[in-house]
Write an enzyme that holds these catalytic residues in place. Structure first.
Site, short mmCIF file in Angstrom:
data_model
loop_
_atom_site.label_atom_id
_atom_site.label_comp_id
_atom_site.label_asym_id
_atom_site.label_seq_id
_atom_site.Cartn_x
_atom_site.Cartn_y
_atom_site.Cartn_z
N ARG A 133 -8.08 0.49 -3.13
CA ARG A 133 -7.03 -0.42 -3.48
C ARG A 133 -5.69 -0.39 -2.81
O ARG A 133 -4.66 -1.09 -2.64
CB ARG A 133 -6.56 -0.30 -5.15
CG ARG A 133 -7.70 -0.65 -5.84
CD ARG A 133 -7.65 -0.45 -7.36
NE ARG A 133 -8.15 1.18 -7.33
CZ ARG A 133 -8.49 1.67 -8.54
NH1 ARG A 133 -7.72 1.48 -9.85
NH2 ARG A 133 -8.78 2.94 -8.64
N GLN B 291 -16.87 17.25 -0.87
CA GLN B 291 -17.58 16.15 -1.59
C GLN B 291 -18.09 15.13 -0.51
O GLN B 291 -17.28 14.32 -0.16
CB GLN B 291 -16.97 15.62 -2.67
CG GLN B 291 -17.79 14.84 -3.71
CD GLN B 291 -16.92 13.80 -4.52
OE1 GLN B 291 -15.79 13.52 -4.24
NE2 GLN B 291 -17.49 13.33 -5.67
N GLY C 30 -5.66 13.87 -7.48
CA GLY C 30 -4.83 14.26 -6.30
C GLY C 30 -3.91 12.92 -6.09
O GLY C 30 -2.87 13.02 -5.34
N GLY D 35 -9.02 4.65 -18.61
CA GLY D 35 -10.08 4.91 -19.61
C GLY D 35 -9.19 4.73 -20.82
O GLY D 35 -8.20 5.15 -20.86
N ASN E 138 -6.22 7.20 -21.27
CA ASN E 138 -6.62 8.76 -20.53
C ASN E 138 -5.91 8.84 -19.43
O ASN E 138 -5.87 7.96 -18.40
CB ASN E 138 -8.15 8.78 -20.37
CG ASN E 138 -8.57 9.93 -19.16
OD1 ASN E 138 -7.80 11.09 -19.55
ND2 ASN E 138 -9.59 9.80 -18.60
N ASN F 192 18.70 15.64 34.56
CA ASN F 192 17.94 16.85 34.46
C ASN F 192 16.64 16.40 34.68
O ASN F 192 15.82 17.35 34.82
CB ASN F 192 18.10 17.26 32.78
CG ASN F 192 17.51 16.34 31.94
OD1 ASN F 192 17.56 14.96 32.25
ND2 ASN F 192 16.84 16.43 30.75
N SER G 255 36.07 12.69 33.70
CA SER G 255 35.20 11.66 33.15
C SER G 255 34.33 11.02 34.08
O SER G 255 34.60 10.88 35.21
CB SER G 255 35.99 10.40 32.48
OG SER G 255 36.70 10.76 31.51
N ARG H 195 33.26 12.49 45.47
CA ARG H 195 33.48 10.94 45.54
C ARG H 195 34.20 10.40 46.77
O ARG H 195 34.86 11.09 47.27
CB ARG H 195 34.26 10.32 44.14
CG ARG H 195 35.54 10.70 44.09
CD ARG H 195 36.38 10.60 42.99
NE ARG H 195 37.73 10.91 43.29
CZ ARG H 195 38.44 11.37 42.23
NH1 ARG H 195 38.04 11.61 40.92
NH2 ARG H 195 39.79 11.40 42.58
C1 UD1 Z 1 -9.42 7.69 -13.63
C2 UD1 Z 1 -10.21 8.08 -14.88
C3 UD1 Z 1 -9.60 7.21 -15.94
C4 UD1 Z 1 -8.14 7.47 -16.16
C5 UD1 Z 1 -7.63 7.21 -14.66
C6 UD1 Z 1 -6.24 7.86 -14.62
C7 UD1 Z 1 -12.68 8.49 -14.44
C8 UD1 Z 1 -13.87 7.89 -14.39
N1 UD1 Z 1 -11.64 7.79 -14.66
O1 UD1 Z 1 -9.98 6.27 -13.13
O2 UD1 Z 1 -10.08 7.49 -17.08
O3 UD1 Z 1 -7.49 6.63 -16.99
O4 UD1 Z 1 -8.21 8.09 -13.47
O5 UD1 Z 1 -5.50 7.68 -13.42
O6 UD1 Z 1 -12.45 9.66 -14.02
N2 UD1 Z 1 -12.17 11.23 -6.62
C9 UD1 Z 1 -12.91 11.97 -5.88
N3 UD1 Z 1 -14.39 11.90 -5.79
C10 UD1 Z 1 -14.93 10.85 -6.11
C11 UD1 Z 1 -14.32 9.89 -6.92
C12 UD1 Z 1 -12.74 10.12 -7.15
O7 UD1 Z 1 -12.32 13.15 -5.40
O8 UD1 Z 1 -16.14 10.86 -6.10
C13 UD1 Z 1 -10.74 11.27 -6.82
C14 UD1 Z 1 -10.07 10.32 -5.94
O9 UD1 Z 1 -9.63 10.68 -4.57
C15 UD1 Z 1 -8.51 10.25 -6.86
C16 UD1 Z 1 -9.10 10.71 -8.14
O10 UD1 Z 1 -10.44 11.39 -8.07
O11 UD1 Z 1 -7.49 11.07 -6.32
C17 UD1 Z 1 -9.21 9.61 -9.21
O12 UD1 Z 1 -9.94 8.74 -8.67
P1 UD1 Z 1 -9.72 6.98 -9.19
O13 UD1 Z 1 -10.82 6.25 -8.49
O14 UD1 Z 1 -8.36 6.84 -8.78
O15 UD1 Z 1 -9.95 7.09 -10.69
P2 UD1 Z 1 -9.29 5.78 -11.62
O16 UD1 Z 1 -10.25 4.59 -11.53
O17 UD1 Z 1 -7.93 5.87 -11.50
MG MG Z 2 -6.61 6.62 -10.01
#
Ligand code: UD1
Ligand code: MG
Length: 468
Positions: free
Chosen positions: A20, A79, A108, A146, A176, A393, A412, A447
Site C-alpha cells: 500500500r 522470513q 515494525g 482486526g 486490534n 584547490n 578582495s 595583477r
Molecule cells: C495487522 C493485524 C490487524 C491489526 C493491524 C494493526 C494480522 C493478521 N492483522 O494487520 O489485526 O489490526 O495489524 O496495525 O496480524 N509482516 C511480516 N511478515 C509477514 C507479514 C507481515 O514481517 O509475513 C510484518 C509487516 O512488515 C508489518 C507487520 O508485520 O510490519 C504488520 O503487517 P501488515 O500487513 O501491516 O498487517 P495489517 O494488515 O496492518
Molecule cells: Mg499494518
C-alpha cells in the site's frame, strides 16, 4: 514487580514489502521523525529489554533493514517468504522458544508507540493469569484493523480480520492495535496450531487469541484511549501524519527543556538532536541527524544544520546550510552561507553571505564576510579574507591545500592557486592571482598595473559623433 525483573523477549515484524506504500523500498525503511519506521520501534523496544532480547524479523530488503537497525546485539530472524504475521513469529522458534518469560510482539510499521504503554501491557500480562494481553482501542473508523470479539465474561474470544469478518463483526469498533504480550511457554505450545484457513491464505498471528481461548486460557484486551499511538503505517498519508506527530513530540520536548522555537509546526528536528537552553530556533529551520547545539544560539529561518556540533552563542543566519562541521563558541555563519563538510569555524570567527567552506579550518576571530570559496584550507586566527576570494584547490585531477597565516589580509577578489602558503601577517593586493607562496609580513601583488589614458573617452565619443 519491576520491569527489569520480568524477562521479556521482543519480536518486531518487519519482513513485509508494504504494497500500500506503492514503493520499491520496503515499508519499514520509510522514515518518520528522522528515523526509519523500524528504528523507531527498535528504539522504543530498547527501553524495555536488553538488545540481546530483541529480534527483528526481516524479509524484503533484509540487508537494508539490518543496516537500518544499527544497535549492536539485536538479533535478526529471516522470513524468506511472507506467509503472514503468525508465520513471521513462528519461524523464530529455534531462537525464541528457549527464552523464558514473556513474548512481546510488535509490528515494525508502528513508530508512534510509547515505551510507557508497552510497560503497562507487560505489567497487565505479568500481574494476572492471562495467556495473552493485547492492545486495543475503540476507533471511529476501524476499517482495515482486526476486530476484537469478547465472550460473556469480558475476555477476548477471537480477533477477526477485515477480510474475514461478517458484517456484524465488522460493525465492532474495538480494533486490534497489533501489539501483544504472550506467556512465552503457552505461545510456543500452541503456535503450531495456526493455519492458513482464511481468505488471505496467511498465517494470522491474530488467530492465537482464539486458539488460546479455546484451549481454556484467558486472553485479555488492554484498551488505550488514543488509537493514534498504535497507528500502523500502511500508506504515505499515514507516514506524513506519523512524521508530524514525532516532530511535534520533539519540539515539545525541547521547548520544555528551555529552547524557544518560533512557529514550531514549521520546524523539522530529528530525534537525535540536542539543543541547549535559551537557544532560539526560527521558523522553517531543519536540524538533522546527530547535531548538537549549545546554549544561547540562534538558528536562523530556513537554515539546515546536519550532523554538526554548534557551540554556545553561535548565530546561524537565515538560509544557511551547515553539514558535518563544527562551529565554535561565539562564531557566526550566514545568512546564505554553506559549510559543506568537515569544516571547523573557530571561536568568534565569521562566515558571511555567499561564502562556501569545504574541509576548511577558519581560525579564531577570522573573517570571510562575502562571496568566497575556501576549500581544503587552514586559515590563521584573525585573518581577513576579502570579498570574492577563491582558493583554486582543484587542478582537474587532485585537490590541493591552502594555508593562510595568522592576521593575514587577503585583498578582495584574490585568486589563490593551490597548493599555496601565505605567511602570518602577509597581504595580498586586491584582484591578485597568487601563484607563488607569500612570506610572512610581505605584500604580494599579482595583477596588471593600471594604465590611465587621459581624455581617451571623450576623444572616442567625438570620433563616433553621429553625422547630421
Ligand atoms: C495487522 C493485524 C490487524 C491489526 C493491524 C494493526 C494480522 C493478521 N492483522 O494487520 O489485526 O489490526 O495489524 O496495525 O496480524 N509482516 C511480516 N511478515 C509477514 C507479514 C507481515 O514481517 O509475513 C510484518 C509487516 O512488515 C508489518 C507487520 O508485520 O510490519 C504488520 O503487517 P501488515 O500487513 O501491516 O498487517 P495489517 O494488515 O496492518
Ligand atoms: Mg499494518
Amino acid at each position: 514487580m519491576e520491569l527489569m525483573q520480568i524477562p521479556v523477549t521482543v519480536v518486531i515484524l518487519a519482513a513485509g514489502l508494504g504494497t500500500r506504500m506503492k514503493s520499491r523500498q520496503a515499508k519499514v525503511l520509510h522514515r518518520a521523525g528522522g528515523k526509519s519506521l523500524v528504528e523507531n520501534v527498535v528504539d522504543t523496544a530498547l527501553q524495555l529489554a536488553p538488545a540481546e532480547r530483541i529480534f527483528v524479523v526481516v524479509g524484503h530488503q533484509a540487508e537494508d533493514v539490518r543496516k537500518a537497525v544499527a544497535t549492536p546485539g539485536i538479533g535478526f530472524i529471516e522470513q524468506k517468504e511472507q506467509k503472514g504475521t503468525g508465520h513471521a513469529v513462528a519461524i523464530g522458534r529455534p531462537v525464541l522458544a528457549g527464552l523464558d518469560g514473556y513474548l512481546l510482539v510488535l509490528y515494525g510499521d508502528s513508530p508512534l508507540l510509547r515505551a510507557e504503554t508497552l510497560r503497562r501491557l507487560i505489567h497487565a500480562e505479568a500481574a494476572g493469569d492471562a495467556a495473552c494481553v493485547l492492545l486495543t482501542a475503540i476507533m471511529e473508523d476501524p476499517t482495515g484493523y482486526g476486530r476484537v470479539i469478547h465472550d460473556a465474561s469480558g475476555a477476548v474470544a477471537a480477533v477477526v480480520e477485515q477480510k474475514a469478518g461478517s458484517p456484524e463483526q465488522l460493525a465492532i469498533r474495538e480494533a486490534n492495535m497489533g501489539i501483544y504480550c504472550f506467556r512465552a511457554d503457552l505461545f510456543w505450545k500452541h503456535a503450531g496450531e495456526l493455519t492458513t484457513n482464511n481468505p488471505a491464505g496467511e498465517y494470522y498471528l491474530t488467530d492465537m487469541a482464539e486458539i488460546l481461548a479455546r484451549a481454556g486460557h484467558r486472553v485479555e484486551a488492554m484498551r488505550i484511549d488514543d488509537a493514534r499511538e498504535a497507528l500502523g503505517i500502511n500508506n504515505r498519508i499515514e507516514l506524513a501524519y506519523a512524521d508530524r506527530l514525532l516532530r511535534q513530540a520533539k519540539t515539545r520536548e525541547l521547548m520544555l527543556a528551555g529552547v524557544t522555537i518560533e512557529n514550531p509546526d514549521t520546524v523539522t528536528i530529528d530525534a537525535g538532536v540536542r539543543v541547549g537552553m535559551d537557544t532560539v530556533v526560527a521558523p522553517f529551520a531543519q536540524i538533522l541527524g546527530k547535531t548538537t547545539i549549545g546554549e544561547n544560539c540562534r538558528i536562523g529561518a530556513c537554515s539546515i544544520v546536519q550532523d554538526s556540533q554548534i557551540g554556545d552563542q553561535v548565530e546561524i543566519g537565515p538560509f544557511t546550510v551547515v553539514s558535518r562541521s563544527v562551529v565554535e563558541r561565539g562564531a557566526s555563519v550566514g545568512p546564505f552561507a554553506r559549510l559543506r563538510m568537515e569544516n571547523r569555524v573557530r571561536q568568534g570567527a565569521h562566515v558571511g553571505n555567499f561564502v562556501e567552506l569545504k574541509k576548511t579550518d577558519l581560525g579564531a576571530g577570522a573573517k570571510a564576510s562575502h562571496l568566497t570559496y575556501l576549500g581544503d584550507s587552514r586559515i590563521g586566527a584573525e585573518a581577513n579574507i576579502g570579498a570574492g576570494t577563491i582558493t583554486c584547490n582543484y587542478d582537474g585531477f587532485e585537490k590541493h591545500p591552502t594555508t593562510i597565516g595568522k592576521g593575514a589580509f587577503i585583498g578582495s577578489n584574490s585568486t589563490i592557486v593551490a597548493p599555496r602558503k601565505i605567511g602570518d601577517g602577509a597581504y595580498t593586493a586586491a584582484g591578485s592571482v597568487i601563484t607563488e607562496d607569500v612570506p610572512p609580513d610581505a605584500l604580494a601583488v599579482g595583477r596588471a598595473r593600471q594604465v590611465v589614458k587621459e581624455e581617451w573617452a571623450s576623444k572616442r565619443r567625438q570620433r563616433r559623433e553621429p553625422r547630421t
